[in-house]
Scaffold this motif. Structure first.
Motif, PDB file in Angstrom:
ATOM      1  N   ALA A 245       0.837  -1.203   0.000  1.00 44.11           N
ATOM      2  CA  ALA A 245       0.000   0.000   0.000  1.00 44.11           C
ATOM      3  C   ALA A 245       0.872   1.254   0.000  1.00 44.11           C
ATOM      4  N   GLY A 246       1.954   1.232   0.772  1.00 46.52           N
ATOM      5  CA  GLY A 246       2.890   2.360   0.777  1.00 46.52           C
ATOM      6  C   GLY A 246       3.544   2.566  -0.575  1.00 46.52           C
ATOM      7  N   MET A 247       3.887   1.460  -1.230  1.00 40.69           N
ATOM      8  CA  MET A 247       4.461   1.551  -2.571  1.00 40.69           C
ATOM      9  C   MET A 247       3.441   2.152  -3.536  1.00 40.69           C
ATOM     10  N   ALA A 248       2.194   1.746  -3.424  1.00 46.39           N
ATOM     11  CA  ALA A 248       1.147   2.286  -4.300  1.00 46.39           C
ATOM     12  C   ALA A 248       1.036   3.794  -4.118  1.00 46.39           C
ATOM     13  N   LEU A 249       1.054   4.257  -2.877  1.00 44.51           N
ATOM     14  CA  LEU A 249       0.965   5.700  -2.620  1.00 44.51           C
ATOM     15  C   LEU A 249       2.176   6.434  -3.181  1.00 44.51           C
ATOM     16  N   ALA A 250       3.374   5.877  -2.963  1.00 45.73           N
ATOM     17  CA  ALA A 250       4.595   6.526  -3.455  1.00 45.73           C
ATOM     18  C   ALA A 250       4.625   6.558  -4.978  1.00 45.73           C
ATOM     19  N   ALA A 251       4.217   5.485  -5.622  1.00 42.24           N
ATOM     20  CA  ALA A 251       4.194   5.453  -7.087  1.00 42.24           C
ATOM     21  C   ALA A 251       3.152   6.435  -7.623  1.00 42.24           C
ATOM     22  N   GLY A 252       2.014   6.522  -6.952  1.00 43.38           N
ATOM     23  CA  GLY A 252       0.996   7.488  -7.356  1.00 43.38           C
ATOM     24  C   GLY A 252       1.502   8.921  -7.236  1.00 43.38           C
ATOM     25  N   GLU A 253       2.248   9.187  -6.172  1.00 42.06           N
ATOM     26  CA  GLU A 253       2.828  10.521  -5.997  1.00 42.06           C
ATOM     27  C   GLU A 253       3.875  10.790  -7.071  1.00 42.06           C
ATOM     28  N   GLN A 254       4.673   9.801  -7.411  1.00 38.08           N
ATOM     29  CA  GLN A 254       5.643   9.959  -8.494  1.00 38.08           C
ATOM     30  C   GLN A 254       4.920  10.304  -9.797  1.00 38.08           C
ATOM     31  N   ALA A 255       3.817   9.624 -10.073  1.00 33.93           N
ATOM     32  CA  ALA A 255       3.046   9.900 -11.291  1.00 33.93           C
ATOM     33  C   ALA A 255       2.539  11.340 -11.286  1.00 33.93           C
ATOM     34  N   ARG A 256       1.991  11.767 -10.157  1.00 36.93           N
ATOM     35  CA  ARG A 256       1.446  13.120 -10.059  1.00 36.93           C
ATOM     36  C   ARG A 256       2.537  14.164 -10.282  1.00 36.93           C
TER      37      ARG A 256
ATOM     38  N   LEU B 149       5.586  12.039 -19.524  1.00 33.18           N
ATOM     39  CA  LEU B 149       4.221  11.528 -19.387  1.00 33.18           C
ATOM     40  C   LEU B 149       4.182  10.003 -19.469  1.00 33.18           C
ATOM     41  N   GLU B 150       5.059   9.416 -20.248  1.00 37.86           N
ATOM     42  CA  GLU B 150       5.134   7.957 -20.311  1.00 37.86           C
ATOM     43  C   GLU B 150       5.621   7.397 -18.972  1.00 37.86           C
ATOM     44  N   VAL B 151       6.578   8.079 -18.361  1.00 37.58           N
ATOM     45  CA  VAL B 151       7.061   7.672 -17.035  1.00 37.58           C
ATOM     46  C   VAL B 151       5.937   7.830 -16.016  1.00 37.58           C
TER      47      VAL B 151
ATOM     48  N   GLN C  94       0.850 -10.862 -11.834  1.00 39.02           N
ATOM     49  CA  GLN C  94       1.243 -10.720 -13.243  1.00 39.02           C
ATOM     50  C   GLN C  94       1.078  -9.269 -13.699  1.00 39.02           C
ATOM     51  N   ASP C  95      -0.011  -8.626 -13.268  1.00 40.37           N
ATOM     52  CA  ASP C  95      -0.208  -7.203 -13.576  1.00 40.37           C
ATOM     53  C   ASP C  95       0.918  -6.366 -12.972  1.00 40.37           C
ATOM     54  N   PHE C  96       1.269  -6.664 -11.728  1.00 36.59           N
ATOM     55  CA  PHE C  96       2.347  -5.947 -11.043  1.00 36.59           C
ATOM     56  C   PHE C  96       3.669  -6.135 -11.791  1.00 36.59           C
ATOM     57  N   ASP C  97       3.973  -7.384 -12.161  1.00 36.91           N
ATOM     58  CA  ASP C  97       5.234  -7.670 -12.861  1.00 36.91           C
ATOM     59  C   ASP C  97       5.304  -6.915 -14.189  1.00 36.91           C
ATOM     60  N   ARG C  98       4.188  -6.871 -14.920  1.00 39.76           N
ATOM     61  CA  ARG C  98       4.157  -6.135 -16.189  1.00 39.76           C
ATOM     62  C   ARG C  98       4.386  -4.637 -15.952  1.00 39.76           C
ATOM     63  N   ALA C  99       3.725  -4.105 -14.928  1.00 39.93           N
ATOM     64  CA  ALA C  99       3.863  -2.678 -14.625  1.00 39.93           C
ATOM     65  C   ALA C  99       5.297  -2.353 -14.198  1.00 39.93           C
ATOM     66  N   ALA C 100       5.899  -3.207 -13.380  1.00 39.70           N
ATOM     67  CA  ALA C 100       7.275  -2.978 -12.940  1.00 39.70           C
ATOM     68  C   ALA C 100       8.241  -3.049 -14.120  1.00 39.70           C
ATOM     69  N   ALA C 101       8.035  -4.009 -15.009  1.00 43.01           N
ATOM     70  CA  ALA C 101       8.899  -4.139 -16.184  1.00 43.01           C
ATOM     71  C   ALA C 101       8.739  -2.916 -17.096  1.00 43.01           C
ATOM     72  N   ARG C 102       7.513  -2.443 -17.243  1.00 40.35           N
ATOM     73  CA  ARG C 102       7.279  -1.267 -18.095  1.00 40.35           C
ATOM     74  C   ARG C 102       7.955  -0.038 -17.502  1.00 40.35           C
ATOM     75  N   LEU C 103       7.851   0.137 -16.184  1.00 38.55           N
ATOM     76  CA  LEU C 103       8.511   1.274 -15.550  1.00 38.55           C
ATOM     77  C   LEU C 103      10.017   1.203 -15.782  1.00 38.55           C
ATOM     78  N   SER C 104      10.606   0.029 -15.593  1.00 39.55           N
ATOM     79  CA  SER C 104      12.043  -0.139 -15.827  1.00 39.55           C
ATOM     80  C   SER C 104      12.417   0.238 -17.254  1.00 39.55           C
TER      81      SER C 104
END
Length: 155
Positions: free
Chosen positions: A45-56, A115-117, A96-106
């Motif tokens: 949950a903390g990672m989700a919040l931090a990633a959301g803040e990074q996106a914002r 915006l892609e980041v 699997q969704d998480f792994d795809r998202a992590a690979a895409r971010l990398s």
């Protein structure tokens, strides 16, 4: 880069960006330093919040005229407890969704498109939040009924 904002606006964007990067680093560190499973869902949950803040913040930086600086993190793999084959718990489809998202971010952090980041961070935030929610439901279902009754009465 053709920015049209004032120096104080630039400073605010950069300060926000630095803070969000530090928050993201802390979110990853808690996974790297974690004991097996204790608080796993809360860390997600903390990672989700931090990633959301990074996106914002990435979206705000893009609006201010900044570009993403391409880089490759020193360690491009997620922390050990988040990798496949490590006994991570939760629904396989969500992992699997998480792994795809992590690979895409990398992959996208090696480019320049802010915006892609931002979108990649948002996708990772969504995947991590879905996992955290699923783990919270699993944990609730696994708690003895007497403990659940006490918890609901004290709420």
């Amino acid at each position: 880069m053709g920015k049209t904002s004032s120096a104080s606006d630039d400073e605010a964007v950069l300060d926000e960006f630095k803070e969000s990067v530090e928050g993201w680093r802390r979110a990853l560190d808690v996974h790297r330093l974690a004991p097996p499973d204790a608080g796993f869902g809360a860390r997600l949950a903390g990672m989700a919040l931090a990633a959301g803040e990074q996106a914002r913040v990435c979206r705000a930086a893009d609006a201010a005229g900044y570009e993403w600086v391409p880089h490759r993190a020193a360690e491009s793999n997620p922390p050990y407890e988040l990798r496949p084959g490590t006994g991570r718990r939760g629904p396989e489809g969500l992992w699997q969704d998480f792994d795809r998202a992590a690979a895409r971010l990398s992959a996208v952090v090696t480019g320049r498109d802010m915006l892609e980041v931002a979108q990649a961070y948002e996708d990772l935030a969504d995947a991590a939040a879905d996992l955290a929610d699923a783990l919270a439901r699993e944990d609730e279902a696994a708690r003895p009924k007497a403990g659940r009754a006490r918890a609901s009465r004290s709420a």
